[in-house]
Design a protein around this motif. Structure first.
Motif, mmCIF file in Angstrom:
data_model
loop_
_atom_site.group_PDB
_atom_site.id
_atom_site.type_symbol
_atom_site.label_atom_id
_atom_site.label_comp_id
_atom_site.label_asym_id
_atom_site.label_seq_id
_atom_site.Cartn_x
_atom_site.Cartn_y
_atom_site.Cartn_z
ATOM 1 N N VAL A 169 0.733 -1.219 0.179
ATOM 2 C CA VAL A 169 -0.095 -0.055 0.075
ATOM 3 C C VAL A 169 0.773 1.297 0.066
ATOM 4 C CG1 VAL A 169 -1.735 1.412 1.283
ATOM 5 C CG2 VAL A 169 -1.914 -0.999 1.085
ATOM 6 N N SER A 170 1.852 1.263 0.867
ATOM 7 C CA SER A 170 2.902 2.447 0.932
ATOM 8 C C SER A 170 3.554 2.676 -0.478
ATOM 9 C CB SER A 170 3.843 2.135 1.906
ATOM 10 O OG SER A 170 3.254 2.036 3.002
ATOM 11 N N SER A 171 3.792 1.656 -1.158
ATOM 12 C CA SER A 171 4.615 1.762 -2.520
ATOM 13 C C SER A 171 3.757 2.264 -3.547
ATOM 14 C CB SER A 171 5.487 0.567 -2.670
ATOM 15 O OG SER A 171 4.483 -0.508 -3.069
ATOM 16 N N SER A 172 2.620 1.756 -3.543
ATOM 17 C CA SER A 172 1.549 2.302 -4.520
ATOM 18 C C SER A 172 1.249 3.695 -4.368
ATOM 19 C CB SER A 172 0.440 1.196 -4.491
ATOM 20 O OG SER A 172 -0.432 1.416 -3.195
ATOM 21 N N LEU A 173 1.071 4.221 -3.129
ATOM 22 C CA LEU A 173 0.849 5.633 -2.683
ATOM 23 C C LEU A 173 2.022 6.600 -3.078
ATOM 24 C CD1 LEU A 173 -0.711 5.330 0.841
ATOM 25 C CD2 LEU A 173 -2.151 5.520 -1.394
ATOM 26 N N VAL A 174 3.096 6.119 -2.813
ATOM 27 C CA VAL A 174 4.272 6.698 -3.339
ATOM 28 C C VAL A 174 4.375 6.865 -4.865
ATOM 29 C CG1 VAL A 174 6.911 6.714 -3.550
ATOM 30 C CG2 VAL A 174 5.806 6.175 -1.265
ATOM 31 N N ASN A 175 4.014 5.742 -5.599
ATOM 32 C CA ASN A 175 4.120 5.636 -6.864
ATOM 33 C C ASN A 175 2.908 6.239 -7.739
ATOM 34 O OD1 ASN A 175 6.773 4.451 -6.730
ATOM 35 N ND2 ASN A 175 5.679 2.357 -6.869
#
Length: 176
Positions: A169-175
């Motif tokens: 979830v964190s990486s999808s929010l960052v990307n």
């Protein structure tokens, strides 16, 4: 007429009970779907997952697998699932997935792993995943790690499951 009236009473009670059950089934279905929608996005804790019903947990696991890049994710119907709750693919490889929503005091035992491997063997599937909110017994872990090639089972227990999901979830929010 009196006999007809006496027969009508149990039939009416049966109809009322059936309607009541149907209403509760619809309420449960709507509540489960709402909870699934609420969990599709955002960070979560292990308690969030433990609050799900077993079927809700399977749907959540399907979303988790999709976030990891799995495709053709199919959840088994409510019937006996033959040792697998989800069938999915990554590339050309098919995976069988067993989902267990357990408390900390309940452990996924070796029988769960054996059922999954049995289903994999029958259908000539090499890859499996066990996803649980709890932990696996030492016997289950030993069994999984002793599987001969070409069989491979990935384990997500409570802590690693939440950590992996929140990282996704964190990486999808960052990307985004």
């Amino acid at each position: 007429n009196f006999i007809s009236f006496l027969l009508l009473i149990p039939i009416s009670i049966l109809i009322i009970k059936t309607i009541y059950r149907l209403i509760n089934l619809v309420k449960t279905y709507k509540k489960e779907n709402l909870h699934i929608e609420m969990l599709k996005e955002g960070m979560l804790t292990i308690d969030d997952l433990k609050d799900l019903s077993p079927k809700e947990f399977e749907h959540w696991c399907a979303l988790f697998l999709k976030k990891q890049g799995f495709t053709d994710v199919i959840i088994s119907p409510y019937d006996p699932d033959g040792g697998k709750d989800i069938v999915c693919k990554r590339g050309t490889e098919t995976y069988y997935v067993e989902c267990k929503r357990y408390s900390k005091s309940n452990f996924v035992d070796v029988e769960v792993a054996r059922k999954l491997v049995g289903a994999m063997e029958i259908d000539e599937i090499k890859n499996g995943i066990i996803i649980t909110t709890g932990l696996l017994t030492e016997k289950a872990i030993d069994y999984i790690y002793s599987l001969p090639n070409p069989y491979s089972i990935t384990i997500y227990d409570g802590a690693s499951l939440v950590k992996e999901y929140n990282n996704l979830v964190s990486s999808s929010l960052v990307n985004a």
